[in-house]
Motif scaffolding. Structure first.
Motif, short mmCIF file in Angstrom:
data_model
loop_
_atom_site.label_atom_id
_atom_site.label_comp_id
_atom_site.label_asym_id
_atom_site.label_seq_id
_atom_site.Cartn_x
_atom_site.Cartn_y
_atom_site.Cartn_z
N ALA A 139 0.21 2.69 14.87
CA ALA A 139 1.65 2.58 15.05
C ALA A 139 2.30 3.95 14.85
N PRO A 140 3.48 4.17 15.45
CA PRO A 140 4.18 5.44 15.21
C PRO A 140 4.60 5.57 13.76
N THR A 141 4.46 6.76 13.21
CA THR A 141 4.78 7.00 11.81
C THR A 141 5.33 8.42 11.66
N HIS A 142 6.55 8.55 11.16
CA HIS A 142 7.20 9.85 11.01
C HIS A 142 6.42 10.72 10.03
N LYS A 143 6.15 11.95 10.45
CA LYS A 143 5.40 12.91 9.64
C LYS A 143 4.01 12.41 9.25
N MET A 144 3.51 11.44 10.00
CA MET A 144 2.16 10.88 9.77
C MET A 144 1.96 10.42 8.33
N THR A 145 2.98 9.81 7.75
CA THR A 145 2.83 9.31 6.38
C THR A 145 1.97 8.05 6.33
N GLU A 146 1.86 7.34 7.46
CA GLU A 146 1.09 6.08 7.51
C GLU A 146 1.44 5.20 6.30
N PRO A 147 2.68 4.71 6.24
CA PRO A 147 3.17 4.06 5.01
C PRO A 147 2.78 2.60 4.89
N TRP A 148 1.53 2.29 5.09
CA TRP A 148 1.09 0.90 5.05
C TRP A 148 -0.23 0.75 4.30
N ARG A 149 -0.39 -0.43 3.78
CA ARG A 149 -1.67 -0.84 3.20
C ARG A 149 -1.81 -2.33 3.45
N PHE A 150 -3.02 -2.79 3.66
CA PHE A 150 -3.24 -4.19 4.01
C PHE A 150 -4.29 -4.81 3.08
N ILE A 151 -4.10 -6.09 2.78
CA ILE A 151 -5.08 -6.86 2.01
C ILE A 151 -5.49 -8.05 2.85
N PHE A 207 3.45 -13.48 -3.72
CA PHE A 207 2.00 -13.69 -3.77
C PHE A 207 1.26 -12.37 -3.60
N VAL A 208 1.70 -11.56 -2.64
CA VAL A 208 1.07 -10.26 -2.43
C VAL A 208 1.32 -9.34 -3.62
N MET A 209 2.51 -9.41 -4.19
CA MET A 209 2.84 -8.57 -5.35
C MET A 209 1.91 -8.84 -6.52
N GLU A 210 1.46 -10.07 -6.66
CA GLU A 210 0.63 -10.43 -7.81
C GLU A 210 -0.78 -9.86 -7.74
N THR A 211 -1.13 -9.23 -6.60
CA THR A 211 -2.43 -8.56 -6.53
C THR A 211 -2.41 -7.24 -7.29
N GLY A 212 -1.21 -6.77 -7.64
CA GLY A 212 -1.08 -5.51 -8.36
C GLY A 212 -0.75 -4.37 -7.42
N LEU A 213 0.53 -3.97 -7.39
CA LEU A 213 0.96 -2.90 -6.51
C LEU A 213 1.35 -1.67 -7.32
N ALA A 214 1.21 -0.52 -6.71
CA ALA A 214 1.62 0.74 -7.34
C ALA A 214 3.15 0.81 -7.38
N PRO A 215 3.72 1.66 -8.23
CA PRO A 215 5.18 1.77 -8.33
C PRO A 215 5.87 2.10 -7.01
N ASN A 216 5.18 2.81 -6.12
CA ASN A 216 5.78 3.19 -4.84
C ASN A 216 5.43 2.21 -3.72
#
Length: 211
Positions: free
Chosen positions: A57-69, A166-175
């Motif tokens: 997907a397009p991503t500004h400055k190639m930050t790739e701001p996604w993670r998937f479970i 439900f996804v939050m309960e898997t443990g997410l980083a502060p950002n």
């Protein structure tokens, strides 16, 4: 003088055969819900292909701001129980005891025919506007949906508070921020059924041309 918005002639010729195929997939895509799935599995190789396409997907400055479970197996049952517990008090206040029990049973069983659920996580980069990062993740989810359509896989993006938590309960980083679940599953819908249920306003109602 060539119009600066006009594609070069060689590109128009080269891509003309592929254009109808791309348009067909885009226009056939629609949300297909978990209770419409067959319960069949999706090969891990295909799931990996779907997720790889998400990352293009397009991503500004190639930050790739996604993670998937990827949630499979017992996690489908777990989410069914989680939904029933999550909404139990709400439905107790809205429904008769019998109707409440039926609704909670429905919620427990709802995810079980899915092949998997994909937790969608926004990984925030503080140097960029949040809306750009959210737009990038939404584009990644659309890539998943289009790949599913191309392979005759049903999918939809579920974003109620329950799915987010439900996804939050898997443990997410502060950002990191949960953006819900993408359900995927095999389905028996024909192309005719998919087209029949798609409705869009005429393009003339939505586009202003300035030249």
């Amino acid at each position: 003088m060539r119009n600066i918005f006009e594609a070069p002639d060689h590109l128009v010729i080269e891509d003309s055969a592929k254009a109808p195929e791309v348009s067909d997939v885009i226009r056939k895509r629609r949300s297909i819900y978990a209770d419409e799935f067959t319960g069949e599995a999706i090969a891990d190789e295909l799931l990996e292909e779907i997720l790889i396409n998400a990352t293009w997907a397009p991503t500004h400055k190639m930050t790739e701001p996604w993670r998937f479970i990827v949630f499979k197996g017992r996690y489908l049952e777990e989410y069914g129980r989680y939904m029933a517990d999550y909404y139990e008090k709400y439905y107790q206040s809205k429904l008769t005891p019998v109707r409440c029990m039926q609704k909670l049973d429905y919620l427990r069983a709802y995810p079980l025919k899915a092949a998997c659920m994909i937790g969608v996580i926004l990984v925030r980069n503080p140097k960029l506007p949040e809306w750009e990062e959210v737009a990038a993740v939404a584009s990644a989810v659309q890539n998943m949906a289009l790949t599913c359509t191309a392979h005759h896989i049903g999918a939809y993006w579920s974003t109620p508070r329950c799915a987010i938590d439900f996804v939050m309960e898997t443990g997410l980083a502060p950002n990191e921020q949960s953006l819900g679940l993408v359900f995927m599953g095999c389905c028996n819908h024909s192309d005719h059924e998919l087209k029949k249920k798609k409705k869009r306003a005429p393009i003339a109602d939505k586009v202003t041309w300035l030249a």
